[in-house]
Design a protein around this motif. Structure first.
Motif, PDB file in Angstrom:
ATOM      1  N   LEU A  16       0.756  -1.284  -0.092  1.00 50.79           N
ATOM      2  CA  LEU A  16       0.091   0.041  -0.144  1.00 50.79           C
ATOM      3  C   LEU A  16       0.800   1.196  -0.088  1.00 50.79           C
ATOM      4  N   GLY A  17       1.991   1.228   0.646  1.00 51.11           N
ATOM      5  CA  GLY A  17       2.792   2.592   0.981  1.00 51.11           C
ATOM      6  C   GLY A  17       3.391   3.003  -0.393  1.00 51.11           C
ATOM      7  N   ARG A  18       3.602   2.141  -1.392  1.00 49.92           N
ATOM      8  CA  ARG A  18       3.979   2.603  -2.749  1.00 49.92           C
ATOM      9  C   ARG A  18       3.103   3.288  -3.605  1.00 49.92           C
ATOM     10  N   VAL A  35      11.630   4.483   4.886  1.00 50.50           N
ATOM     11  CA  VAL A  35      11.950   3.078   4.482  1.00 50.50           C
ATOM     12  C   VAL A  35      13.210   2.340   5.397  1.00 50.50           C
ATOM     13  N   ARG A  36      13.201   1.128   5.274  1.00 48.93           N
ATOM     14  CA  ARG A  36      14.290   0.334   6.030  1.00 48.93           C
ATOM     15  C   ARG A  36      15.544   0.290   4.951  1.00 48.93           C
ATOM     16  N   ASN A  37      14.767  -0.041   3.696  1.00 51.01           N
ATOM     17  CA  ASN A  37      15.879  -0.376   2.595  1.00 51.01           C
ATOM     18  C   ASN A  37      15.518   0.370   1.362  1.00 51.01           C
ATOM     19  N   THR A  61      16.007   6.700   5.745  1.00 50.22           N
ATOM     20  CA  THR A  61      16.128   5.213   6.023  1.00 50.22           C
ATOM     21  C   THR A  61      16.096   5.074   7.621  1.00 50.22           C
ATOM     22  N   GLY A  62      15.220   4.134   8.084  1.00 49.16           N
ATOM     23  CA  GLY A  62      15.431   4.075   9.403  1.00 49.16           C
ATOM     24  C   GLY A  62      14.109   2.690   9.710  1.00 49.16           C
ATOM     25  N   ASP A  63      14.491   2.364  10.940  1.00 45.07           N
ATOM     26  CA  ASP A  63      13.690   1.078  11.322  1.00 45.07           C
ATOM     27  C   ASP A  63      13.140   1.419  12.757  1.00 45.07           C
ATOM     28  N   VAL A  64      11.762   1.302  12.854  1.00 46.35           N
ATOM     29  CA  VAL A  64      10.986   2.040  13.925  1.00 46.35           C
ATOM     30  C   VAL A  64      11.433   1.228  15.198  1.00 46.35           C
ATOM     31  N   THR A  65      12.091   0.264  15.134  1.00 44.01           N
ATOM     32  CA  THR A  65      12.293  -0.804  16.222  1.00 44.01           C
ATOM     33  C   THR A  65      13.441  -0.120  16.847  1.00 44.01           C
ATOM     34  N   SER A  82       0.470   6.357   7.821  1.00 48.59           N
ATOM     35  CA  SER A  82       1.395   5.284   7.920  1.00 48.59           C
ATOM     36  C   SER A  82       0.644   3.956   7.570  1.00 48.59           C
ATOM     37  N   ALA A  83       1.317   3.389   6.517  1.00 50.78           N
ATOM     38  CA  ALA A  83       0.736   1.990   6.300  1.00 50.78           C
ATOM     39  C   ALA A  83       1.996   0.957   6.744  1.00 50.78           C
ATOM     40  N   LEU A  84       2.568   1.536   7.792  1.00 52.50           N
ATOM     41  CA  LEU A  84       3.814   0.616   8.301  1.00 52.50           C
ATOM     42  C   LEU A  84       3.495  -0.607   9.402  1.00 52.50           C
ATOM     43  N   LEU A  86       3.714  -4.895  10.487  1.00 54.87           N
ATOM     44  CA  LEU A  86       4.443  -6.252  10.279  1.00 54.87           C
ATOM     45  C   LEU A  86       3.322  -7.218   9.813  1.00 54.87           C
ATOM     46  N   THR A  87       3.627  -7.826   8.370  1.00 53.45           N
ATOM     47  CA  THR A  87       2.736  -8.561   7.805  1.00 53.45           C
ATOM     48  C   THR A  87       3.162  -9.663   7.599  1.00 53.45           C
ATOM     49  N   SER A  88       4.506 -10.064   7.824  1.00 51.16           N
ATOM     50  CA  SER A  88       4.912 -11.532   7.568  1.00 51.16           C
ATOM     51  C   SER A  88       6.028 -11.603   8.784  1.00 51.16           C
ATOM     52  N   VAL A 121      -3.387   3.265   8.809  1.00 54.23           N
ATOM     53  CA  VAL A 121      -4.084   2.044   8.441  1.00 54.23           C
ATOM     54  C   VAL A 121      -4.225   1.008   9.168  1.00 54.23           C
ATOM     55  N   SER A 122      -5.416   0.704   9.590  1.00 52.02           N
ATOM     56  CA  SER A 122      -5.530  -0.544  10.481  1.00 52.02           C
ATOM     57  C   SER A 122      -6.214  -1.669   9.906  1.00 52.02           C
ATOM     58  N   VAL A 123      -7.292  -2.202  10.569  1.00 50.16           N
ATOM     59  CA  VAL A 123      -7.928  -3.389   9.847  1.00 50.16           C
ATOM     60  C   VAL A 123      -9.302  -3.402   9.886  1.00 50.16           C
ATOM     61  N   ALA A 137      -2.324  -5.079  18.402  1.00 52.19           N
ATOM     62  CA  ALA A 137      -1.201  -3.869  18.573  1.00 52.19           C
ATOM     63  C   ALA A 137      -1.696  -2.830  17.657  1.00 52.19           C
ATOM     64  N   HIS A 138      -2.450  -3.072  16.506  1.00 52.90           N
ATOM     65  CA  HIS A 138      -3.060  -2.058  15.661  1.00 52.90           C
ATOM     66  C   HIS A 138      -4.124  -1.081  16.532  1.00 52.90           C
ATOM     67  N   GLU A 139      -4.790  -1.839  16.980  1.00 48.61           N
ATOM     68  CA  GLU A 139      -5.798  -1.191  17.894  1.00 48.61           C
ATOM     69  C   GLU A 139      -5.257  -0.391  19.334  1.00 48.61           C
ATOM     70  N   SER A 162      -2.859  -7.988  -3.075  1.00 48.32           N
ATOM     71  CA  SER A 162      -1.765  -8.592  -2.674  1.00 48.32           C
ATOM     72  C   SER A 162      -1.924  -9.669  -1.802  1.00 48.32           C
ATOM     73  N   ASP A 163      -2.582  -9.514  -0.885  1.00 51.77           N
ATOM     74  CA  ASP A 163      -3.048 -10.676   0.006  1.00 51.77           C
ATOM     75  C   ASP A 163      -3.698 -12.072  -0.713  1.00 51.77           C
ATOM     76  N   MET A 164      -4.413 -11.670  -1.644  1.00 49.39           N
ATOM     77  CA  MET A 164      -5.256 -12.445  -2.461  1.00 49.39           C
ATOM     78  C   MET A 164      -4.038 -13.196  -3.488  1.00 49.39           C
TER      79      MET A 164
HETATM   80  N1  LIG Z   1      -2.410  -6.976   3.453  1.00 49.76           N
HETATM   81  C1  LIG Z   1      -3.505  -6.887   3.670  1.00 49.76           C
HETATM   82  O1  LIG Z   1      -4.587  -7.488   3.079  1.00 49.76           O
HETATM   83  C2  LIG Z   1      -4.190  -5.875   4.649  1.00 49.76           C
HETATM   84  C3  LIG Z   1      -5.453  -5.711   5.131  1.00 49.76           C
HETATM   85  C4  LIG Z   1      -5.777  -4.791   6.150  1.00 49.76           C
HETATM   86  C5  LIG Z   1      -4.787  -4.045   6.688  1.00 49.76           C
HETATM   87  N2  LIG Z   1      -3.483  -4.343   6.544  1.00 49.76           N
HETATM   88  C6  LIG Z   1      -2.579  -3.302   7.167  1.00 49.76           C
HETATM   89  O2  LIG Z   1      -2.017  -2.521   6.024  1.00 49.76           O
HETATM   90  C7  LIG Z   1      -0.775  -1.975   6.516  1.00 49.76           C
HETATM   91  C8  LIG Z   1       0.037  -2.234   5.258  1.00 49.76           C
HETATM   92  O3  LIG Z   1      -0.061  -3.248   4.657  1.00 49.76           O
HETATM   93  P1  LIG Z   1       0.828  -3.846   3.570  1.00 49.76           P
HETATM   94  O4  LIG Z   1       0.339  -5.335   2.867  1.00 49.76           O
HETATM   95  O5  LIG Z   1       1.019  -2.690   2.639  1.00 49.76           O
HETATM   96  O6  LIG Z   1       2.172  -4.182   4.228  1.00 49.76           O
HETATM   97  P2  LIG Z   1       3.642  -4.636   3.841  1.00 49.76           P
HETATM   98  O7  LIG Z   1       3.484  -4.711   2.299  1.00 49.76           O
HETATM   99  O8  LIG Z   1       4.118  -5.691   4.294  1.00 49.76           O
HETATM  100  O9  LIG Z   1       4.253  -3.246   3.924  1.00 49.76           O
HETATM  101  C9  LIG Z   1       4.615  -2.816   5.263  1.00 49.76           C
HETATM  102  C10 LIG Z   1       5.336  -1.787   5.340  1.00 49.76           C
HETATM  103  O10 LIG Z   1       6.111  -1.617   6.687  1.00 49.76           O
HETATM  104  C11 LIG Z   1       7.444  -1.368   6.854  1.00 49.76           C
HETATM  105  N3  LIG Z   1       8.115  -1.842   8.085  1.00 49.76           N
HETATM  106  C12 LIG Z   1       7.886  -3.155   8.697  1.00 49.76           C
HETATM  107  N4  LIG Z   1       8.750  -3.323   9.878  1.00 49.76           N
HETATM  108  C13 LIG Z   1       9.278  -2.057   9.957  1.00 49.76           C
HETATM  109  C14 LIG Z   1      10.293  -1.444  10.839  1.00 49.76           C
HETATM  110  N5  LIG Z   1      10.573  -2.180  11.914  1.00 49.76           N
HETATM  111  N6  LIG Z   1      10.817  -0.309  10.477  1.00 49.76           N
HETATM  112  C15 LIG Z   1      10.304   0.392   9.377  1.00 49.76           C
HETATM  113  N7  LIG Z   1       9.563  -0.134   8.485  1.00 49.76           N
HETATM  114  C16 LIG Z   1       8.966  -1.228   8.671  1.00 49.76           C
HETATM  115  C17 LIG Z   1       7.658  -2.600   5.765  1.00 49.76           C
HETATM  116  O11 LIG Z   1       9.281  -2.220   5.263  1.00 49.76           O
HETATM  117  P3  LIG Z   1      10.097  -3.247   4.413  1.00 49.76           P
HETATM  118  O12 LIG Z   1       9.587  -3.040   3.165  1.00 49.76           O
HETATM  119  O13 LIG Z   1      11.559  -2.986   4.854  1.00 49.76           O
HETATM  120  O14 LIG Z   1       9.512  -4.741   4.941  1.00 49.76           O
HETATM  121  C18 LIG Z   1       6.953  -2.004   4.525  1.00 49.76           C
HETATM  122  O15 LIG Z   1       7.270  -0.844   4.046  1.00 49.76           O
HETATM  123  C19 LIG Z   1      -0.513  -3.047   7.660  1.00 49.76           C
HETATM  124  O16 LIG Z   1      -0.276  -2.285   8.677  1.00 49.76           O
HETATM  125  C20 LIG Z   1      -1.368  -4.268   7.428  1.00 49.76           C
HETATM  126  O17 LIG Z   1      -1.484  -4.760   8.929  1.00 49.76           O
HETATM  127  C21 LIG Z   1      -3.159  -5.099   5.547  1.00 49.76           C
END
Ligand SMILES: NC(=O)c1ccc[n+]([C@@H]2O[C@H](COP(=O)([O-])OP(=O)(O)OC[C@H]3O[C@@H](n4cnc5c(N)ncnc54)[C@H](OP(=O)(O)O)[C@@H]3O)[C@@H](O)[C@H]2O)c1
Length: 294
Positions: A16-18, A35-37, A61-65, A82-84, A86-88, A121-123, A137-139, A162-164
Motif C-alpha cells: 500500500l505504501g508505494r 523505508v528500511r531499505n 532510512t530507518g527502522d522503527v524498532t 502510516s501503512a507501516l 508487520l505483515t509477515s 491504516v488499521s484493519v 497491536a493495531h488497535e 496482494s494478500d489474494m
Molecule cells: N495486506 C492486507 O490484506 C491488509 C489488510 C488490512 C490491513 N492491512 C494493514 O495495512 C498495512 C500495510 O499493509 P501492506 O500489505 O502494505 O504491508 P507490507 O507490504 O508488508 O508493508 C509494510 C511496510 O512496513 C514497513 N516496516 C515493517 N517493519 C518495519 C520496521 N521495523 N521499521 C520500518 N518499517 C517497517 C515495511 O518495510 P520493508 O519493506 O522494509 O519490509 C513496509 O514498507 C499493515 O499495517 C497491515 O496490517 C493489510
C-alpha cells in the motif's frame, strides 16, 4: 501562492505504501518516504506495486524498532500517513513492537512537530477478532492516536489484492489447502484504489473509513479464480477449522510471533469481510496480470 503540503509516508516500500507515495505525488504533495531499505523500492514489487524511489522527494532510512534511526522524521511535515506494519513473520520482532510501539514512535514525533493530521491504516472487522495479536497491536495504536489531540483518520481495509496474491502463488504450485469451507465472503481492494481512499482522508471529514473493493467473492471462488488464471484445474483440500486451530496452538509453542500472524489468517476465515466498496480494479484482472508475468 498555495504552499505545497509535506507528507511523511511511513511503510513506503510496502504494497500500500508505494501506491500511497504515487497518489500523494500525483496530487502535488511533497513526499518524504520512510523505508528500511531504499534499494527495495527502486524496482516494482512482487504484486505489481510500483517502483517509487525516483518520485519520492526525500527518503529517510530507518527502522522503527530503533527509535534513534527515525529521529527527526516528522520535522517540517504537515501530514503523516502510516501503512507501516508487520505483515509477515519476523523472528526478531512482534506486532506489538512494530505495529504499536513503532507507530507510537512516529506519533510522538508528529505531536512534537505539531503535524496537522495523522492517517493510519488499521484493519476491518477488528471488533470480531480482538484476540489476534496483530489486531491488538493495531488497535492499541488507534486508541493512542484518538486520544493524542491530533486530527486523525483510521482507514480500515478488509484485504488487499496482494494478500489474494498468496492464493495465486499456491495455485501455481497446483494445490491448495483451504481452512474451513471457504464460503465466507470478501471484497478485497487494489492498492492503487485504496491509496486514493487514503489520500482523500487528508481533507475528508470521516474519521473511521472502512474500505473494500468493487467485487464480492467467497474465499473458495477466489481460489478457483486463481487456478483459472494459472490455467490449472482447481485442486483444493479443505482443512477443518479445528485442525487449523490445533496446528496454530502447536506453532505457538515454538514460535509465538509466527503463530500470532497466522492466527489472523485463520480467524479472518470465520467471518464475511464485506466493507463499503471503492475503486474500479478487479481481482480477476489482477490475477491475469500476475499470470502474464510468469
Ligand atoms: N495486506 C492486507 O490484506 C491488509 C489488510 C488490512 C490491513 N492491512 C494493514 O495495512 C498495512 C500495510 O499493509 P501492506 O500489505 O502494505 O504491508 P507490507 O507490504 O508488508 O508493508 C509494510 C511496510 O512496513 C514497513 N516496516 C515493517 N517493519 C518495519 C520496521 N521495523 N521499521 C520500518 N518499517 C517497517 C515495511 O518495510 P520493508 O519493506 O522494509 O519490509 C513496509 O514498507 C499493515 O499495517 C497491515 O496490517 C493489510
Amino acid at each position: 501562492m498555495v504552499e505545497t503540503k509535506k507528507v511523511l509516508v511511513a511503510g513506503a516500500s510496502g504494497y500500500l505504501g508505494r501506491y500511497a507515495v504515487k497518489e500523494f505525488k500525483a496530487r502535488g504533495y511533497f513526499v518524504r518516504a520512510l523505508v528500511r531499505n531504499p534499494e527495495k523500492f527502486k524496482t516494482a514489487g512482487p504484486h505489481g506495486e510500483p517502483a517509487v524511489y525516483a518520485i519520492a522527494d526525500e527518503i529517510v532510512t530507518g527502522d522503527v524498532t530503533s527509535p534513534e534511526s527515525i529521529h527527526g522524521v516528522c520535522k517540517g511535515i504537515d501530514i503523516v500517513f502510516s501503512a507501516l506494519g508487520l505483515t509477515s513473520p519476523d523472528e526478531h520482532h512482534s506486532s506489538m513492537e512494530v505495529d504499536y510501539r513503532g507507530n507510537k514512535q512516529i506519533l510522538d514525533q508528529a505531536l512534537a512537530e505539531k503535524v496537522s493530521k495523522f492517517i493510519y491504516v488499521s484493519v476491518f472487522n477488528e471488533d470480531k477478532m480482538p484476540e489476534v495479536p496483530s489486531i491488538q497491536a493495531h488497535e492499541l495504536f488507534v486508541a493512542d492516536l484518538k486520544k493524542s489531540g491530533l486530527s486523525w483518520a483510521v482507514v480500515r481495509p478488509n484485504g488487499y489484492f496482494s494478500d489474494m496474491g498468496r492464493f495465486f502463488s499456491m495455485a501455481q504450485s497446483g494445490h491448495m489447502f483451504m481452512v474451513g469451507e471457504g464460503e465466507k465472503k470478501i471484497n478485497p481492494i487494489h492498492g492503487g484504489d485504496l491509496a486514493k481512499v487514503c489520500v482523500d482522508a487528508v481533507d475528508g471529514e470521516s474519521r473511521e473509513i472502512p474500505a473494500g473493493g468493487p467485487d464480492i467473492y467467497t474465499f473458495k471462488e477466489t481460489m478457483e479464480m486463481a487456478f483459472a488464471a494459472c490455467g490449472k484445474t482447481p485442486w483444493i483440500t479443505p482443512l477443518p477449522m479445528w485442525l487449523a486451530e490445533g496446528a496454530l496452538m502447536v506453532t505457538g509453542i515454538f514460535n509465538r510471533n509466527l503463530a500470532g500472524l497466522l492466527s489472523f489468517a485463520v480467524e479472518a476465515l470465520k467471518f464475511d469481510h464485506i466493507a463499503p466498496a471503492y475503486g474500479t480494479r478487479h481481482l480477476k484482472d489482477f490475477f491475469g496480470e500476475l499470470a502474464s508475468k510468469k
